[in-house]
Design an enzyme around this catalytic site. Structure first.
Site, short mmCIF file in Angstrom:
data_model
loop_
_atom_site.label_atom_id
_atom_site.label_comp_id
_atom_site.label_asym_id
_atom_site.label_seq_id
_atom_site.Cartn_x
_atom_site.Cartn_y
_atom_site.Cartn_z
N ASN A 97 7.50 -8.33 1.02
CA ASN A 97 8.06 -6.99 1.27
C ASN A 97 7.66 -6.41 2.62
OD1 ASN A 97 8.90 -4.07 0.36
ND2 ASN A 97 6.74 -3.93 0.93
N ARG A 152 -2.92 -4.73 4.82
CA ARG A 152 -3.80 -5.10 5.93
C ARG A 152 -4.92 -4.11 6.17
NH1 ARG A 152 0.57 -4.18 10.90
NH2 ARG A 152 1.45 -2.25 10.08
N ASN A 168 0.80 -1.22 0.00
CA ASN A 168 0.00 0.00 0.00
C ASN A 168 0.83 1.27 0.00
OD1 ASN A 168 0.09 -1.34 2.81
ND2 ASN A 168 -0.18 0.83 3.31
N LYS A 169 2.12 1.15 0.35
CA LYS A 169 2.94 2.38 0.39
C LYS A 169 4.42 2.00 0.26
CE LYS A 169 3.47 2.53 5.44
NZ LYS A 169 3.22 3.27 6.66
N THR A 205 11.20 6.38 3.36
CA THR A 205 9.83 5.88 3.55
C THR A 205 9.42 6.13 5.01
OG1 THR A 205 10.48 3.68 4.30
CG2 THR A 205 10.22 3.97 1.91
N TYR A 239 15.47 -5.28 14.82
CA TYR A 239 15.33 -5.15 13.36
C TYR A 239 16.47 -5.83 12.59
CZ TYR A 239 14.68 -3.08 8.74
OH TYR A 239 14.51 -2.90 7.39
N1 LIG Z 1 13.27 2.01 3.78
C1 LIG Z 1 14.49 1.48 3.82
O1 LIG Z 1 15.51 2.19 3.84
C2 LIG Z 1 14.67 -0.01 3.83
C3 LIG Z 1 15.97 -0.52 3.81
C4 LIG Z 1 16.17 -1.89 3.80
C5 LIG Z 1 15.07 -2.74 3.81
N2 LIG Z 1 13.80 -2.22 3.85
C6 LIG Z 1 12.68 -3.18 3.85
O2 LIG Z 1 11.81 -2.90 2.79
C7 LIG Z 1 10.48 -3.32 3.13
C8 LIG Z 1 9.50 -2.18 2.87
O3 LIG Z 1 9.83 -1.12 3.73
P1 LIG Z 1 9.45 0.42 3.45
O4 LIG Z 1 10.68 1.19 3.67
O5 LIG Z 1 8.69 0.55 2.18
O6 LIG Z 1 8.51 0.69 4.72
P2 LIG Z 1 7.03 1.27 4.89
O7 LIG Z 1 6.82 2.44 3.98
O8 LIG Z 1 6.87 1.45 6.35
O9 LIG Z 1 6.11 0.07 4.38
C9 LIG Z 1 6.02 -1.10 5.09
C10 LIG Z 1 4.84 -1.89 4.55
O10 LIG Z 1 4.71 -3.11 5.28
C11 LIG Z 1 3.36 -3.20 5.70
N3 LIG Z 1 3.20 -4.06 6.87
C12 LIG Z 1 3.77 -3.93 8.09
N4 LIG Z 1 3.32 -4.91 8.90
C13 LIG Z 1 2.44 -5.65 8.18
C14 LIG Z 1 1.65 -6.79 8.45
N5 LIG Z 1 1.62 -7.37 9.66
N6 LIG Z 1 0.88 -7.32 7.46
C15 LIG Z 1 0.90 -6.74 6.24
N7 LIG Z 1 1.59 -5.64 5.92
C16 LIG Z 1 2.37 -5.12 6.88
C17 LIG Z 1 2.93 -1.78 5.95
O11 LIG Z 1 1.51 -1.69 6.02
P3 LIG Z 1 0.75 -0.52 6.87
O12 LIG Z 1 0.70 0.69 5.98
O13 LIG Z 1 -0.57 -1.13 7.15
O14 LIG Z 1 1.58 -0.28 8.11
C18 LIG Z 1 3.51 -1.13 4.70
O15 LIG Z 1 2.70 -1.37 3.59
C19 LIG Z 1 10.55 -3.77 4.60
O16 LIG Z 1 10.67 -5.17 4.65
C20 LIG Z 1 11.82 -3.11 5.10
O17 LIG Z 1 12.39 -3.80 6.20
C21 LIG Z 1 13.58 -0.88 3.85
#
Ligand SMILES: NC(=O)c1ccc[n+]([C@@H]2O[C@H](COP(=O)([O-])OP(=O)(O)OC[C@H]3O[C@@H](n4cnc5c(N)ncnc54)[C@H](OP(=O)(O)O)[C@@H]3O)[C@@H](O)[C@H]2O)c1
Length: 243
Positions: free
Chosen positions: A88, A36, A13-14, A201, A166
């Site tokens: 993801n 969710r 979703n984002k 993000t 984490y």
């Molecule tokens: N941003 C970075 O720099 C970075 C770096 C390395 C790895 N990552 C990884 O990349 C992935 C995406 O992260 P992002 O940066 O895009 O973060 P984000 O914008 O916070 O997005 C996280 C997503 O995961 C969803 N989520 C969390 N818990 C959930 C659950 N129980 N069931 C279903 N959906 C759930 C969130 O949904 P809601 O909107 O409902 O909360 C949201 O859609 C993650 O695995 C993160 O660890 C990110």
């Protein structure tokens, strides 16, 4: 059964997940938008459709058995199979994560989503992936899960602050990824872990330096690998990430 390839992206979703959905959609995939929250899911689906993506919403909380079972049933009904699963969805656990003072409830919550959630979703989707001629699984990890990088002297610079929930959750996810590769070796399923880089993000209060679209690129690439592509690897845009 649909001619188009079918993908499911969790947490779509984002952030990075949304852009993975957009990227796969632009390549012609029909994309299940796993999310969710109903409102956030429908907003994302509408935005993707407006951009020309054949997207459909998949109610999905990766921590909830019943939700994941229902999601698999929905994908089966909608598409009959799955060609690419991108695990993801992820959380950081937010609060201070020094090993000596960490709240174990934070540890449990992060592992529940980042590790057990991936196993739960993958196992529910495997029967659908097995019906594909070129199934791909991408687990969204992070270089903060790299023990090699974490233990480097300059690790504060390369892998962010100490975060005992984490960072090890991503190490755990990497190890789980390798176990799947071992069990499924000899099948046509290619399974890899990805690091998107430091992306702006909600996860880091938009402190990241890359765009979500840039962060999505490695997952899109691994979700669309050719049949002779790698399996059991850990990749970022620049190449292999050391375990
Ligand atoms: N941003 C970075 O720099 C970075 C770096 C390395 C790895 N990552 C990884 O990349 C992935 C995406 O992260 P992002 O940066 O895009 O973060 P984000 O914008 O916070 O997005 C996280 C997503 O995961 C969803 N989520 C969390 N818990 C959930 C659950 N129980 N069931 C279903 N959906 C759930 C969130 O949904 P809601 O909107 O409902 O909360 C949201 O859609 C993650 O695995 C993160 O660890 C990110």
């Amino acid at each position: 059964m649909s001619e188009a390839k079918i993908a499911l992206v969790t947490g779509a979703n984002k952030g990075i997940g949304y852009e993975i959905a957009a990227g796969l959609g632009a390549l012609g995939f029909t994309v299940g938008v796993g999310a969710r929250d109903g409102q956030r899911r429908e907003t994302a689906v509408a935005k993707l459709r407006a951009a020309g993506v054949d997207a459909f919403g998949v109610p999905l909380d990766v921590t909830d058995d019943a939700s994941v079972t229902a999601a698999a049933a929905l994908v089966e009904e909608r598409a009959g199979r799955l060609d690419a699963l991108v695990n993801n969805a992820g959380v950081t656990g937010d609060r201070a994560q020094l090993p000596t003072t960490v709240d174990l409830a934070v540890m449990r919550a992060v592992v529940e989503t980042n590790v057990l959630g991936v196993i739960r979703v993958t196992n529910a989707m495997l029967p659908l992936l097995r019906r594909s001629t070129s199934p791909r699984i991408v687990n969204m990890s992070s270089s903060v899960g790299s023990l090699a990088r974490q233990s480097a002297v300059e690790s504060e610079l390369t892998t962010g602050p100490i975060a005992v929930a984490y960072s090890p959750s991503k190490t755990f996810l990497n190890a789980v990824t390798v176990q799947y590769v071992r069990e499924l070796r000899g099948t046509n399923i290619l399974i890899n872990a990805a690091c998107p880089g430091y992306v702006a993000t909600d996860l880091n209060n938009f402190r990241g330096v890359r765009t979500p679209e840039q962060g999505a690129a490695i997952a899109v690439r691994l979700a669309t690998l050719p049949d002779d592509g790698p399996t059991g690897g850990f990749f970022e845009d620049a190449g292999v990430v050391p375990w």
